[in-house]
Motif scaffolding. Structure first.
Motif, PDB file in Angstrom:
ATOM      1  N   GLY A   1      -8.047  -5.947   6.206  1.00  0.00           N
ATOM      2  CA  GLY A   1      -8.756  -7.113   6.698  1.00  0.00           C
ATOM      3  C   GLY A   1      -8.387  -8.389   5.960  1.00  0.00           C
ATOM      4  N   LEU A   2      -7.925  -8.219   4.745  1.00  0.00           N
ATOM      5  CA  LEU A   2      -7.751  -9.347   3.846  1.00  0.00           C
ATOM      6  C   LEU A   2      -6.328  -9.911   3.899  1.00  0.00           C
ATOM      7  N   SER A   3      -5.348  -9.025   4.121  1.00  0.00           N
ATOM      8  CA  SER A   3      -3.959  -9.405   3.894  1.00  0.00           C
ATOM      9  C   SER A   3      -3.360 -10.144   5.069  1.00  0.00           C
ATOM     10  N   HIS A   4      -2.424 -11.049   4.728  1.00  0.00           N
ATOM     11  CA  HIS A   4      -1.601 -11.644   5.765  1.00  0.00           C
ATOM     12  C   HIS A   4      -0.427 -10.752   6.080  1.00  0.00           C
ATOM     13  N   ARG A   5       0.059 -10.098   5.058  1.00  0.00           N
ATOM     14  CA  ARG A   5       1.260  -9.299   5.226  1.00  0.00           C
ATOM     15  C   ARG A   5       1.106  -8.017   4.409  1.00  0.00           C
ATOM     16  N   VAL A   6       1.567  -6.917   4.950  1.00  0.00           N
ATOM     17  CA  VAL A   6       1.416  -5.628   4.286  1.00  0.00           C
ATOM     18  C   VAL A   6       2.760  -4.916   4.251  1.00  0.00           C
ATOM     19  N   ALA A   7       3.100  -4.382   3.057  1.00  0.00           N
ATOM     20  CA  ALA A   7       4.275  -3.513   2.960  1.00  0.00           C
ATOM     21  C   ALA A   7       3.769  -2.131   2.590  1.00  0.00           C
TER      22      ALA A   7
ATOM     23  N   ILE B   1       0.844  -1.185   0.000  1.00  0.00           N
ATOM     24  CA  ILE B   1       0.000   0.000   0.000  1.00  0.00           C
ATOM     25  C   ILE B   1       0.880   1.235   0.000  1.00  0.00           C
ATOM     26  N   GLY B   2       0.309   2.330  -0.374  1.00  0.00           N
ATOM     27  CA  GLY B   2       1.051   3.583  -0.421  1.00  0.00           C
ATOM     28  C   GLY B   2       0.221   4.593  -1.162  1.00  0.00           C
ATOM     29  N   PRO B   3       0.448   5.878  -0.878  1.00  0.00           N
ATOM     30  CA  PRO B   3      -0.339   6.920  -1.532  1.00  0.00           C
ATOM     31  C   PRO B   3      -0.073   6.953  -3.037  1.00  0.00           C
ATOM     32  N   ASN B   4      -0.939   7.633  -3.775  1.00  0.00           N
ATOM     33  CA  ASN B   4      -0.741   7.758  -5.222  1.00  0.00           C
ATOM     34  C   ASN B   4       0.620   8.360  -5.522  1.00  0.00           C
TER      35      ASN B   4
ATOM     36  N   GLU C   1      -2.572  -1.198  -3.601  1.00  0.00           N
ATOM     37  CA  GLU C   1      -3.790  -0.475  -3.273  1.00  0.00           C
ATOM     38  C   GLU C   1      -3.373   0.819  -2.595  1.00  0.00           C
ATOM     39  N   HIS C   2      -4.095   1.896  -2.919  1.00  0.00           N
ATOM     40  CA  HIS C   2      -3.762   3.132  -2.199  1.00  0.00           C
ATOM     41  C   HIS C   2      -4.651   3.300  -0.967  1.00  0.00           C
ATOM     42  N   ASP C   3      -5.791   2.612  -1.009  1.00  0.00           N
ATOM     43  CA  ASP C   3      -6.705   2.725   0.128  1.00  0.00           C
ATOM     44  C   ASP C   3      -6.343   1.674   1.174  1.00  0.00           C
ATOM     45  N   MET C   4      -5.701   2.146   2.248  1.00  0.00           N
ATOM     46  CA  MET C   4      -5.158   1.256   3.262  1.00  0.00           C
ATOM     47  C   MET C   4      -6.215   0.369   3.906  1.00  0.00           C
ATOM     48  N   ASP C   5      -7.357   0.943   4.225  1.00  0.00           N
ATOM     49  CA  ASP C   5      -8.378   0.193   4.970  1.00  0.00           C
ATOM     50  C   ASP C   5      -8.894  -1.010   4.181  1.00  0.00           C
TER      51      ASP C   5
END
Ligand SMILES: Nc1ncnc2c1ncn2[C@@H]1O[C@H](COP(=O)(O)OP(=O)(O)O)[C@@H](O)[C@H]1O
Ligand SMILES: [Mg+2]
Lengths: 288, 246, 325
Positions: free
Chosen positions: B210-216, B35-38, B202-206
């Motif tokens: 709920g879905l991810s096991h791991r987030v960068a 995830i990250g902003p545009n 995805e830019h929308d963090m929320d």
């Protein structure tokens, strides 16, 4: 290796061809740049200019009258042609325009055959432009020198016009993005017609001087359009600078090719074009 | 098992450093999100992985095999499929043909100039399965460009799915969707992820938490955080980037 | 099924055409029809590449000419077997298409158009200057071919009606092969590439390889077309390579509607027959009128016959896809 005199003669002749090629090819390139049309009938403008020039010299006895009037007549015809036939097709698949202009070139070449017959003719030049002048110790045909200076001046004027004038600025913007120009409330239809007309007129000018320098024949349209296509493809479509660079490359390649590889003179054009396209598939220059 | 391993990835456009020394691993069977902003460089990251853009430096290992420098089609044939942020389908072909072409790509005989396309039965079957899974079964004979935006996004997912990939790269799969469609799509991705490893950007963090096991988390071409969704959500740096962004 | 009846009628007429030749109408119409068959094969090849693969070649005269010369040289120097001539034409035009395709397919759109044009012009000038190929005069006096297979079937093809059926069969076979290719897995991939090259690539298709293969197939069709015409006429000349042939091919395909196979075939027949009518009627003005007709065609129906047919068809039974918003 050839002597310095031969080299210089070839170089001068190459520049002469190149300067005439700029006149032929810039219209082709610029109209592609703004509306994406490859005008296959562009060579016909040159041929019509040459034949009209021939008839005008015969009728008026003045080369200068022909050099002025023939391009004006061609320009008028080109305006009619653009309005009636090309305009409805802008924005469609470029194939339709290629197809249309191909058909138009067929019409023009058969028109020329009907009106002037299939003979090769030559345009008489003023007596003071015949003979030779001495440049750096070589004798160079006076008329070729005239063609070089005259075409180079016209090309330079065109360069200044595109680079400096208000119209030129609109044109450059149009080459970049036609929709933007439209958004500024500029009449883009008039712009397209103007570019088309000026390009056709310049091609006719080149037709007259090339016709006077070499000869005028019914295959001239194909010779002119192939040279012009090669020039713009080498240089990069839609770029005046590219047309100049392409003309210089092709002009020198032609004059030196005829000298160094006499049997291969006809191939030089195609070898140069294929080589450059293989190396740079979109031409040498990519800006406007 | 590690399916995808990126190390020291770098990419610049002129003087703009878009990806800077980026490391990332994707474990098989997990949902990983970036995830990250545009403008953070997420799409560029996908473009590097899938061979759309050349790397300036770093390594990309897919199934422990270096794939940097391979052509996009060669990478796709290895089992790495991607979707595009801006819908990228065959607009003039039917929905079924879009997905069938995708399914055909990795079948034997895919390029046979003699065997009728319909005889590649497996391609048609898996195309229909993919369409059914994304809920487009009823629209299979429609021409793709006549679909609604949301349906086209689903078609895009069905196409990547139909290639039978081991790793699925989804670039903002819900971009431009309504809230209802978005929810449906996230459920769908959850289902898909039971069979295929998924990497989402995805830019929308929320949306992905709920879905991810791991987030960068990426910002300005760098990875600023990585971990479980909960860890990332607590990270002060991430909060700063996102709050500053919004 | 709706198409079966007209197709059967056309086939019937074509099969019956030689019966009245020489009595009801001149033998010349058979020659004209043979010319149409040769161009039909050429157009099928062009349509596979342009209509399905989306690559517009402006140099198909080069393959047409190469097939013609290969067949002519085989008949003249090796054997009178028309099969040998066709086989050599296939091999040589395939080899040329392999090289030209390899070099051209890095470019797209108008640049591809010009590259193929450049290679074709190059070939034209080459043939014009090669003594062993007769240079500008070409090769006259090619012996009439025969359907000879290892001494078993010495049917001479020099009777016009026999050659007519031979060319008709070949054109028919070419159509069936082209249709098979279009419906094949590969044919579908070609259409995918035409519609969205990038998407095809990211699905795992080697786009360059596919297009090169399409170019190869297309060149072979064109070569076979040239071989048919050359063995019928008994001479070849550099005009086979002339750029106006490439231009005509484009015109025929556009008139008929690209990407339909049948359209370009109809376009070929239309242009050749119309050209013949106009030239006997208008003497030397015919090309002028022909050009004007082309202009009118593109202005009034940019999608060709196929567009007209589709529009008529659409009135009758609009497809659901077209009715949808
Ligand atoms: N082909 C390109 N050429 C130049 N700059 C690019 C190109 N692609 C992306 N960028 C720039 O790189 C940055 C990251 O873009 P992108 O990867 O699309 O971000 P994200 O997907 O995270 O929104 C942006 O500033 C964008 O303008
Ligand atoms: Mg993005």
């Amino acid at each position: 290796m050839a002597s310095p005199e031969v080299l210089l003669t070839n170089l001068l002749y190459g520049l002469t061809i190149a300067s005439a090629l700029v006149l032929i090819s810039s219209g082709l390139s610029l109209i592609f740049g703004i509306v994406g049309v490859v005008n296959f009938a562009h060579g016909s403008f040159g041929m019509l200019g040459a034949y009209l020039g021939f008839s005008l010299v015969m009728a008026t006895g003045s080369f200068w009258a022909a050099l002025l009037l023939a391009p004006l007549i061609v320009t008028a015809g080109a305006i009619v042609m653009e309005r009636l036939t090309l305009r409805p097709l802008y924005g469609l698949n470029p194939l339709y325009q290629l197809f249309l202009t191909f058909a138009l070139s067929l019409v023009f070449s058969n028109l020329v055959l009907l009106v002037w017959g299939g003979d090769t003719v030559s345009i008489p030049t003023p007596s003071y432009l015949r003979g030779f002048v001495s440049i750096f110790g070589i004798a160079y045909p006076t008329f070729r020198l005239f063609v070089l200076v005259f075409s180079a001046c016209l090309a330079a004027a065109l360069w200044l016009f595109i680079g400096r004038s208000a119209w030129g600025a609109v044109l450059r913007a149009g080459l970049h993005n036609m929709e933007m120009v439209e958004a500024f409330g500029i009449n883009t239809r008039a712009l397209v017609t103007a570019v088309f007309a000026v390009g056709a007129g310049l091609a006719a000018v080149a037709g007259v001087v090339m016709g006077a320098m070499r000869s005028v024949n019914p295959e001239m349209d194909l010779d002119l359009i192939t040279s012009a296509l090669v020039v713009v493809v080498i240089g990069g479509l839609g770029s005046f600078r590219g047309a100049v660079i392409g003309s210089l490359i092709l002009g020198t390649a032609e004059s030196f090719g005829a000298q160094l590889l006499p049997g291969l003179a006809k191939f030089v054009v195609w070898i140069v074009m294929a080589a450059i396209l293989l190396w740079r598939p979109e031409g040498l220059v990519k800006d406007a | 098992m590690t399916l995808l391993r990126l190390s020291g990835l770098r990419k610049a456009f002129g003087s703009l450093q878009v990806i800077e020394d980026l490391d990332l691993t994707v474990e098989a069977g997990r949902i990983t999100s970036v995830i990250g902003p545009n403008g953070a460089g997420k799409t560029t990251l996908f473009n590097l992985i899938t061979g759309r853009l050349p790397l300036d430096g770093g390594r990309i290992l897919f199934k422990e095999r270096p794939i940097a420098g391979l052509s996009p089609d060669a990478i796709a044939r290895l089992g790495l499929a991607r979707s595009f942020q801006i819908t990228n389908v065959f607009p003039a072909l039917t929905v079924l043909e879009n997905v069938r072409l995708a399914a055909q790509a990795r079948q034997p005989g895919a390029l046979s100039p003699w065997r009728p396309a319909e005889r590649l039965v497996e391609a048609t079957t898996s195309a229909q399965a993919a369409l059914a899974q994304v809920g487009l079964g009823a629209l299979r004979d429609r021409v793709a460009h006549t679909l609604s935006h949301g349906d086209q996004r689903h078609l895009e997912i069905a196409m990547t799915l139909a290639t039978g990939p081991e790793l699925l790269l989804l670039d903002e799969p819900t971009s431009g969707m309504s809230a209802v469609e978005t929810g449906r799509t996230m459920t769908l991705i959850g289902e898909i992820a039971r069979r295929v490893t998924v990497l989402i950007i995805e830019h929308d963090m929320d949306l992905v938490m709920g879905l991810s096991h791991r987030v960068a988390v990426m910002a300005f071409g760098k990875k600023i955080a990585e971990g479980s969704p909960a860890e990332v959500a607590r990270d002060p740096e991430v909060r700063r980037v996102y709050l500053g962004d919004l | 099924m709706r198409r079966a009846l007209p197709a059967a009628l056309v086939l019937l007429v074509l099969l019956a055409l030689p019966i009245g030749a020489g009595s009801l109408y001149s033998d010349f119409y058979l020659s004209l029809a043979i010319r149409v068959f040769a161009f039909v094969i050429l157009l099928l090849g062009f349509d596979l590449l342009a209509g399905y693969g989306g690559l517009i070649s402006f140099g198909h005269a080069m393959f047409f000419g190469t097939g013609a010369y290969a067949a002519a040289l085989t008949l003249k120097h090796l054997t009178p077997s028309v099969w040998a001539a066709l086989a050599v034409a296939v091999v040589v035009s395939a080899a040329l298409a392999l090289v030209v395709g390899f070099l051209s397919i890095r470019a797209r759109e108008i640049y591809f158009v010009f590259l193929t044009f450049a290679f074709a012009q190059f070939a034209y000038h080459a043939v014009n200057s090669w003594e062993w190929a007769g240079a500008a005069n070409g090769l006259p006096g090619i012996p009439p071919p025969s359907l000879w297979i290892a001494g078993r079937l010495p049917v001479d093809l020099d009777r016009r009606a026999v050659f007519y059926y031979f060319a008709l069969a070949l054109a028919g076979a070419a159509f069936l092969v082209a249709r098979r290719i279009v419906g094949s897995a590969f044919g579908r991939v070609l259409v995918g590439i035409r519609e969205n090259e990038e998407r095809a690539r990211f699905l795992g298709y080697d786009v360059t390889r596919c297009l090169r293969r399409a170019f190869l197939i297309s060149g072979v069709f064109a070569g076979v077309g040239g071989a048919v015409l050359a063995s019928f006429h008994g001479f070849v000349a550099p005009t086979f390579y002339h750029w106006s042939v490439s231009g005509e091919v484009l015109l025929m395909a556009l008139l008929g509607g690209m990407g339909t196979l049948v359209g370009p075939m109809a376009g070929a027949a239309f242009v050749i027959v119309l050209g013949d009518i106009l030239s006997s009627w208008l003497a030397e003005r015919w090309l002028l009128v022909m050009g004007l007709i082309y202009v009118a065609c593109v202005l009034f129906s940019p999608t060709g016959f196929a567009g007209i047919a589709r529009r008529l068809g659409a009135l009758r039974d609009a497809a659901p896809a077209e009715r949808a918003p």
